[in-house]
Design a protein around this motif. Structure first.
Motif, PDB file in Angstrom:
ATOM      1  N   UNK A  84       0.837  -1.213   0.000  1.00  0.00           N
ATOM      2  CA  UNK A  84       0.000   0.000   0.000  1.00  0.00           C
ATOM      3  C   UNK A  84       0.867   1.256   0.000  1.00  0.00           C
ATOM      4  N   UNK A  85       1.973   1.231   0.710  1.00  0.00           N
ATOM      5  CA  UNK A  85       2.866   2.397   0.729  1.00  0.00           C
ATOM      6  C   UNK A  85       3.542   2.608  -0.631  1.00  0.00           C
ATOM      7  N   UNK A 106      -1.782  11.349  -1.021  1.00  0.00           N
ATOM      8  CA  UNK A 106      -2.383  10.160  -0.421  1.00  0.00           C
ATOM      9  C   UNK A 106      -1.500   9.661   0.715  1.00  0.00           C
ATOM     10  N   UNK A 107      -2.121   9.043   1.718  1.00  0.00           N
ATOM     11  CA  UNK A 107      -1.372   8.467   2.828  1.00  0.00           C
ATOM     12  C   UNK A 107      -2.044   7.183   3.303  1.00  0.00           C
ATOM     13  N   UNK A 108      -1.277   6.353   3.966  1.00  0.00           N
ATOM     14  CA  UNK A 108      -1.789   5.103   4.520  1.00  0.00           C
ATOM     15  C   UNK A 108      -2.041   5.316   6.001  1.00  0.00           C
ATOM     16  N   UNK A 109      -3.285   5.115   6.401  1.00  0.00           N
ATOM     17  CA  UNK A 109      -3.661   5.295   7.806  1.00  0.00           C
ATOM     18  C   UNK A 109      -3.594   3.961   8.542  1.00  0.00           C
ATOM     19  N   UNK A 110      -3.364   4.002   9.849  1.00  0.00           N
ATOM     20  CA  UNK A 110      -3.433   2.744  10.617  1.00  0.00           C
ATOM     21  C   UNK A 110      -4.876   2.253  10.696  1.00  0.00           C
ATOM     22  N   UNK A 111      -5.066   1.085  11.225  1.00  0.00           N
ATOM     23  CA  UNK A 111      -6.396   0.514  11.357  1.00  0.00           C
ATOM     24  C   UNK A 111      -7.280   1.467  12.150  1.00  0.00           C
TER      25      UNK A 111
END
Length: 184
Positions: free
Chosen positions: A10-11, A35-40
């Motif tokens: 995803x990153x 865009x960024x990847x968020x934690x759960x």
């Protein structure tokens, strides 16, 4: 895919998209977007449940204390009500220790029956309630049963009820046979 491999993939994707977004002309409405990847992300109900921390343990301890107190009072009432029966046992040869053991066995049987019925019923009811709660907030229900707690619970219950039976047992052992049987 493992969680680490999924996060890495995803990153990589978001890094590529961010490079493309940076190359967009300043006149485009997408210019400056990232865009960024968020934690759960957990629903608010689960996050709020984590804030409770010691409350469930305190509630369980309070309920256990109330149950032990109720058993203690029940044993005292039983000794008082059965004073004549205890006197008869004393006249046929029971020692003080055996009379105290009689009361302890009464408490032990109550704990064994309570554990044999209460633990499976509690597990089943707890799993059902947790699954219903999780489905209501659209979370994946994964109820877990701590095996160590299930093993320790009956042992602690036996220790507590026998501790609670000590004072009523002493009272039963002091029952004077002659005075109790005089009314007969």
């Amino acid at each position: 895919v493992s969680a680490a491999a999924g996060l890495a993939a995803m990153r990589r994707v978001t890094a590529g998209v961010n490079r493309e977004l940076a190359a967009v002309s300043p006149a485009s409405p997408c210019h400056g977007d990232v865009l960024g990847v968020l934690p759960v992300q957990h629903p608010a109900q689960i996050a709020n449940y984590a804030a409770l921390s010691a409350a469930p343990s305190l509630l369980a301890a309070g309920l256990a204390g109330g149950a032990v107190t109720a058993l203690f009072l029940t044993l005292f009432a039983s000794v008082r009500r059965r004073r004549q029966d205890l006197a008869v046992l004393k006249t046929i040869g029971f020692t003080r220790r055996q009379l105290a053991a009689t009361v302890a066995w009464q408490a032990t049987v109550a704990a064994i029956v309570g554990s044999a019925v209460g633990i499976p019923l509690g597990i089943a009811l707890g799993r059902w309630l947790w699954t219903a709660f999780a489905r209501q907030i659209y979370a994946v229900p994964q109820p877990a049963v701590p095996v160590l707690s299930i093993v320790l619970l009956p042992l602690c219950a036996l220790a507590l009820v026998n501790l609670a039976a000590a004072l009523p047992g002493r009272s039963a052992a002091r029952t004077p046979a002659a005075l109790a049987l005089r009314a007969e």
